[in-house]
Write a protein that holds these residues in place. Structure first.
Motif, PDB file in Angstrom:
ATOM      1  N   VAL A 173      20.513  -6.314  -1.497  1.00 45.76           N
ATOM      2  CA  VAL A 173      19.329  -5.481  -1.176  1.00 45.76           C
ATOM      3  C   VAL A 173      19.061  -5.060  -2.513  1.00 45.76           C
ATOM      4  N   HIS A 174      17.761  -6.045  -3.272  1.00 50.59           N
ATOM      5  CA  HIS A 174      17.764  -5.276  -5.234  1.00 50.59           C
ATOM      6  C   HIS A 174      16.566  -4.792  -4.425  1.00 50.59           C
ATOM      7  N   ILE A 175      16.499  -3.769  -5.183  1.00 50.72           N
ATOM      8  CA  ILE A 175      14.708  -2.604  -5.628  1.00 50.72           C
ATOM      9  C   ILE A 175      15.051  -3.259  -7.416  1.00 50.72           C
ATOM     10  N   ALA A 176      14.069  -3.759  -7.551  1.00 46.64           N
ATOM     11  CA  ALA A 176      13.878  -3.903  -8.989  1.00 46.64           C
ATOM     12  C   ALA A 176      12.202  -5.183  -9.077  1.00 46.64           C
ATOM     13  N   ASN A 177      12.446  -4.782 -10.706  1.00 46.71           N
ATOM     14  CA  ASN A 177      11.151  -5.109 -11.167  1.00 46.71           C
ATOM     15  C   ASN A 177       9.447  -4.729 -10.808  1.00 46.71           C
ATOM     16  N   GLY A 178      10.132  -3.351 -10.559  1.00 41.36           N
ATOM     17  CA  GLY A 178       8.856  -2.794 -10.353  1.00 41.36           C
ATOM     18  C   GLY A 178       9.316  -1.317 -10.488  1.00 41.36           C
ATOM     19  N   ALA A 179       8.823   0.018 -10.035  1.00 37.23           N
ATOM     20  CA  ALA A 179       9.308   1.237  -9.541  1.00 37.23           C
ATOM     21  C   ALA A 179      10.626   1.015  -8.933  1.00 37.23           C
ATOM     22  N   CYS A 180      10.908   2.625  -9.003  1.00 37.07           N
ATOM     23  CA  CYS A 180      11.964   2.662  -8.144  1.00 37.07           C
ATOM     24  C   CYS A 180      12.276   3.857  -7.669  1.00 37.07           C
ATOM     25  N   ILE A 181      13.543   4.522  -7.429  1.00 35.83           N
ATOM     26  CA  ILE A 181      13.343   5.687  -6.140  1.00 35.83           C
ATOM     27  C   ILE A 181      13.597   7.234  -6.993  1.00 35.83           C
ATOM     28  N   THR A 182      12.859   8.167  -6.388  1.00 36.18           N
ATOM     29  CA  THR A 182      12.665   9.432  -6.787  1.00 36.18           C
ATOM     30  C   THR A 182      13.070  10.509  -5.980  1.00 36.18           C
TER      31      THR A 182
ATOM     32  N   MET B  69      16.647  -8.779   0.659  1.00 39.44           N
ATOM     33  CA  MET B  69      15.315  -8.795  -0.176  1.00 39.44           C
ATOM     34  C   MET B  69      15.739  -8.310  -1.225  1.00 39.44           C
ATOM     35  N   VAL B  70      14.198  -8.626  -1.776  1.00 51.67           N
ATOM     36  CA  VAL B  70      14.002  -8.627  -2.992  1.00 51.67           C
ATOM     37  C   VAL B  70      12.749  -6.891  -2.965  1.00 51.67           C
ATOM     38  N   ILE B  71      13.009  -6.627  -3.848  1.00 55.83           N
ATOM     39  CA  ILE B  71      11.922  -5.182  -3.182  1.00 55.83           C
ATOM     40  C   ILE B  71      11.280  -5.129  -4.399  1.00 55.83           C
ATOM     41  N   ILE B  72       9.916  -5.280  -4.017  1.00 50.18           N
ATOM     42  CA  ILE B  72       9.477  -4.770  -5.903  1.00 50.18           C
ATOM     43  C   ILE B  72       8.362  -3.917  -5.574  1.00 50.18           C
TER      44      ILE B  72
ATOM     45  N   HIS C 177      17.328  -2.547 -10.682  1.00 50.14           N
ATOM     46  CA  HIS C 177      17.439  -2.898 -11.986  1.00 50.14           C
ATOM     47  C   HIS C 177      15.627  -3.375 -12.769  1.00 50.14           C
ATOM     48  N   ASP C 178      15.410  -3.352 -13.887  1.00 51.06           N
ATOM     49  CA  ASP C 178      14.328  -3.576 -14.209  1.00 51.06           C
ATOM     50  C   ASP C 178      13.398  -2.997 -13.662  1.00 51.06           C
ATOM     51  N   CYS C 179      13.735  -1.233 -13.684  1.00 48.37           N
ATOM     52  CA  CYS C 179      12.391  -0.188 -13.215  1.00 48.37           C
ATOM     53  C   CYS C 179      11.854  -0.352 -13.832  1.00 48.37           C
ATOM     54  N   LYS C 180      10.429  -0.893 -13.801  1.00 50.56           N
ATOM     55  CA  LYS C 180       9.221  -0.078 -14.775  1.00 50.56           C
ATOM     56  C   LYS C 180       8.623   1.542 -14.723  1.00 50.56           C
ATOM     57  N   PRO C 181       7.932   1.648 -15.827  1.00 53.68           N
ATOM     58  CA  PRO C 181       6.945   2.749 -15.632  1.00 53.68           C
ATOM     59  C   PRO C 181       5.801   2.261 -14.633  1.00 53.68           C
TER      60      PRO C 181
ATOM     61  N   ASP D 245       1.290  -1.485  -0.387  1.00 53.38           N
ATOM     62  CA  ASP D 245      -0.143  -0.021  -0.031  1.00 53.38           C
ATOM     63  C   ASP D 245       0.688   1.379   0.115  1.00 53.38           C
ATOM     64  N   PRO D 246       0.552   2.026  -1.848  1.00 58.93           N
ATOM     65  CA  PRO D 246       2.272   2.590  -1.179  1.00 58.93           C
ATOM     66  C   PRO D 246       1.660   4.534  -0.594  1.00 58.93           C
ATOM     67  N   VAL D 247       0.061   4.024  -0.512  1.00 56.79           N
ATOM     68  CA  VAL D 247      -0.455   5.572   0.790  1.00 56.79           C
ATOM     69  C   VAL D 247      -0.023   5.494   2.009  1.00 56.79           C
ATOM     70  N   ASN D 248      -0.283   4.072   2.444  1.00 54.61           N
ATOM     71  CA  ASN D 248      -0.514   3.706   3.817  1.00 54.61           C
ATOM     72  C   ASN D 248       0.963   2.405   4.042  1.00 54.61           C
ATOM     73  N   PRO D 249       1.810   3.035   4.253  1.00 54.71           N
ATOM     74  CA  PRO D 249       2.965   1.572   4.658  1.00 54.71           C
ATOM     75  C   PRO D 249       3.171   1.465   5.665  1.00 54.71           C
ATOM     76  N   ARG D 250       3.352   0.020   6.148  1.00 53.64           N
ATOM     77  CA  ARG D 250       3.661  -0.763   7.334  1.00 53.64           C
ATOM     78  C   ARG D 250       4.517  -0.271   7.652  1.00 53.64           C
ATOM     79  N   PRO D 251       4.680   0.255   8.612  1.00 52.83           N
ATOM     80  CA  PRO D 251       6.305  -0.278   9.591  1.00 52.83           C
ATOM     81  C   PRO D 251       6.910  -1.140   9.168  1.00 52.83           C
ATOM     82  N   GLY D 252       8.486  -1.191   8.856  1.00 47.09           N
ATOM     83  CA  GLY D 252       8.980  -2.125   8.739  1.00 47.09           C
ATOM     84  C   GLY D 252       9.853  -2.162   7.671  1.00 47.09           C
ATOM     85  N   THR D 253       8.804  -1.562   6.311  1.00 47.62           N
ATOM     86  CA  THR D 253       9.132  -1.221   4.713  1.00 47.62           C
ATOM     87  C   THR D 253       9.857  -0.441   4.928  1.00 47.62           C
ATOM     88  N   LEU D 254      10.836  -0.419   3.430  1.00 49.78           N
ATOM     89  CA  LEU D 254      11.392   0.851   3.211  1.00 49.78           C
ATOM     90  C   LEU D 254      10.537   1.859   2.920  1.00 49.78           C
TER      91      LEU D 254
END
Length: 454
Positions: A204-213, A181-184, A228-232, A154-163
């Motif tokens: 730690v992989h941030i991959a296969n989804g959105a990435c950093i803004t 971990m792999v964070i999608i 890697h493999d960041c998506k629109p 949930d990008p609007v109400n992220p859980r404690p413990g998440t990035l």
């Protein structure tokens, strides 16, 4: 650690052989194979205009107006260079690490990597910055936050413990990870100011989804990640702080995207194969250092500047140091529009079209790099002036100083060599290009383990 050491040894041997071979092309045949480019050749995505809606999406907390977005610009860059040299020379008194010096010639790594207790002294990294982004403190003055949950439900109400929960907080935080971990990410990871993301000690992989803004914020350190493999993504609500969330239009799929940001340091990450850029900085971003990263398998690697008509980017100052531009890369390492760019002690072992480009009178200071041209006789030139007549670009200040040019590579200089212009594109003392192999051989995310040198 063993993998990194092996790569270092191989690169050192290959570097020596390239010098002995006199750049006659024997090495290029393997490094420019079209089959190694993979999907990168088709990953050309036109930059969207979603930043036009940025202030509507994040009105109060992200408004810049006036000169705020370029407040990190350095008035006296010659002072920056002298300060960096002095800090390196006096590293014992500054960092208390003189007895630990690695002696690699890489001042960032020599600052912290040889301490076997690095995991107990993580925040020391913030004192090791160089170049225009050297004052990025990240979360140095805050608490540690441990990511235990790789989810992003949930990008609007992220859980404690998440990035995501960590990066949106208003207070400074030094963010680490409990395990590999792999964070999608479902949507862009919208960062708040004064944050460090520190991936050392785990994978730690941030991959296969959105990435950093990194949008209209300051003091960010991104270290030790595989991105890697960041998506629109986009057309969704995304939270940017505990008190605010807003509508995001479509993102381009950059690995690390900076909008009107300052005091940013992107160090020791492995980046590849994203939908758009690997590192982009636009809309008045400045005071940036991009160092020790390993870039592979991508088309348009790095864009620095919003557009040729966006003149606020004239205050942009970026240091690009100690990176390895490796296999499967095509162009934009970087492409610069306006501003001042110090490209120093990087290893360029692959490009298909060109390495360094520009289009709106940027000042480019290339010092102590190693450029290995591809076999293709039409792609030997390091530089490219994009869509600009020679009568115009011949006045731009681009210089090559102490660069190693191999396999027929050549750098086309221009301008009158105005010292004042190059002073604004100078941020640290360059090492000899003969040292590039040892300086860059551990580029990318490191294999650090507790209780041993990283």
């Amino acid at each position: 650690m063993a993998v990194g050491s092996m790569r270092c040894s191989l690169l050192l041997v290959l570097g020596h052989l390239m010098i002995v071979a006199g750049g006659k092309g024997w090495f290029g045949g393997d490094t420019v194979s079209a089959s190694r480019i993979g999907a990168a050749a088709t990953a050309v995505v036109t930059k969207s205009s979603r930043e036009k809606a940025a202030n509507e999406s994040f009105p109060a907390a992200r408004s810049t107006g006036g000169r705020e977005a370029v407040a990190g610009a350095v008035d006296d860059p010659e002072l920056v260079a002298s300060e960096v040299d002095m800090m390196i020379s006096n590293s014992t008194s500054r960092r208390g690490l003189g007895y630990l010096s690695c002696g690699t010639g890489n001042p960032i790594d020599d600052c912290w990597r040889c301490d076997p207790e690095w995991h107990r002294h993580r925040k020391r990294l913030a004192d090791c910055g160089i170049g225009f982004g050297r004052n990025a403190m990240g979360g140095r003055d805050g608490r540690f936050y441990v990511v235990t949950d790789p989810g992003d439900d949930d990008p609007v109400n992220p859980r404690p413990g998440t990035l995501r929960y960590a990066v949106i907080q208003e207070v400074p935080l030094w963010i680490v990870f409990k395990r590999s971990m792999v964070i999608i990410l479902k949507q862009e990871l919208i960062m708040n100011s004064f944050k460090t993301i520190d991936g050392r000690g785990v994978d730690v992989h941030i991959a296969n989804g959105a990435c950093i803004t990194i949008q209209f914020v300051t003091n960010i350190i991104i270290h030790g990640l595989h991105i890697h493999d960041c998506k629109p993504t986009g057309n969704a609500m995304v939270r940017s702080s505990p008190s605010h969330y807003g509508w995001r239009t479509m993102a381009d799929g950059d690995a690390v995207s900076m909008f009107g940001a300052s005091h940013i340091w992107v160090d020791h990450n492995s980046l590849s194969n994203c939908a758009d850029g690997l590192v982009d900085a636009i809309m008045g971003s400045t005071a940036i250092t991009i160092s020790n990263n390993y870039f592979t398998h991508h088309n348009e690697v790095m864009l620095l500047g919003h557009s040729d008509s966006y003149v606020r980017d004239k205050a942009m100052q970026v240091t690009i140091a100690y990176n390895h531009f490796g296999e499967g890369l095509i162009q934009r390492m970087p492409r610069c529009r306006h501003g001042y760019f110090h490209v120093v002690n990087n290893d360029y072992t692959h490009w298909e079209m060109y390495a360094i480009g520009g289009s709106a009178e940027p000042t480019i200071n290339s010092q102590g790099n190693r450029y290995l041209a591809p076999v293709d006789p039409s792609a030997k030139e390091v530089t490219k002036r994009v869509d600009t007549d020679e009568s115009v670009w011949k006045g731009w200040n681009w210089r090559s100083e102490g660069d190693m040019l191999l396999n027929g590579a050549y750098f086309t200089p221009s301008g009158v060599g105005a010292s004042a212009s190059y002073a604004k594109a100078s941020s640290l003392g360059a090492k000899s290009s003969s040292m590039v192999a040892s300086i860059t051989c551990d580029a990318g995310a490191l294999r650090c383990r507790r209780g041993s040198h990283c």
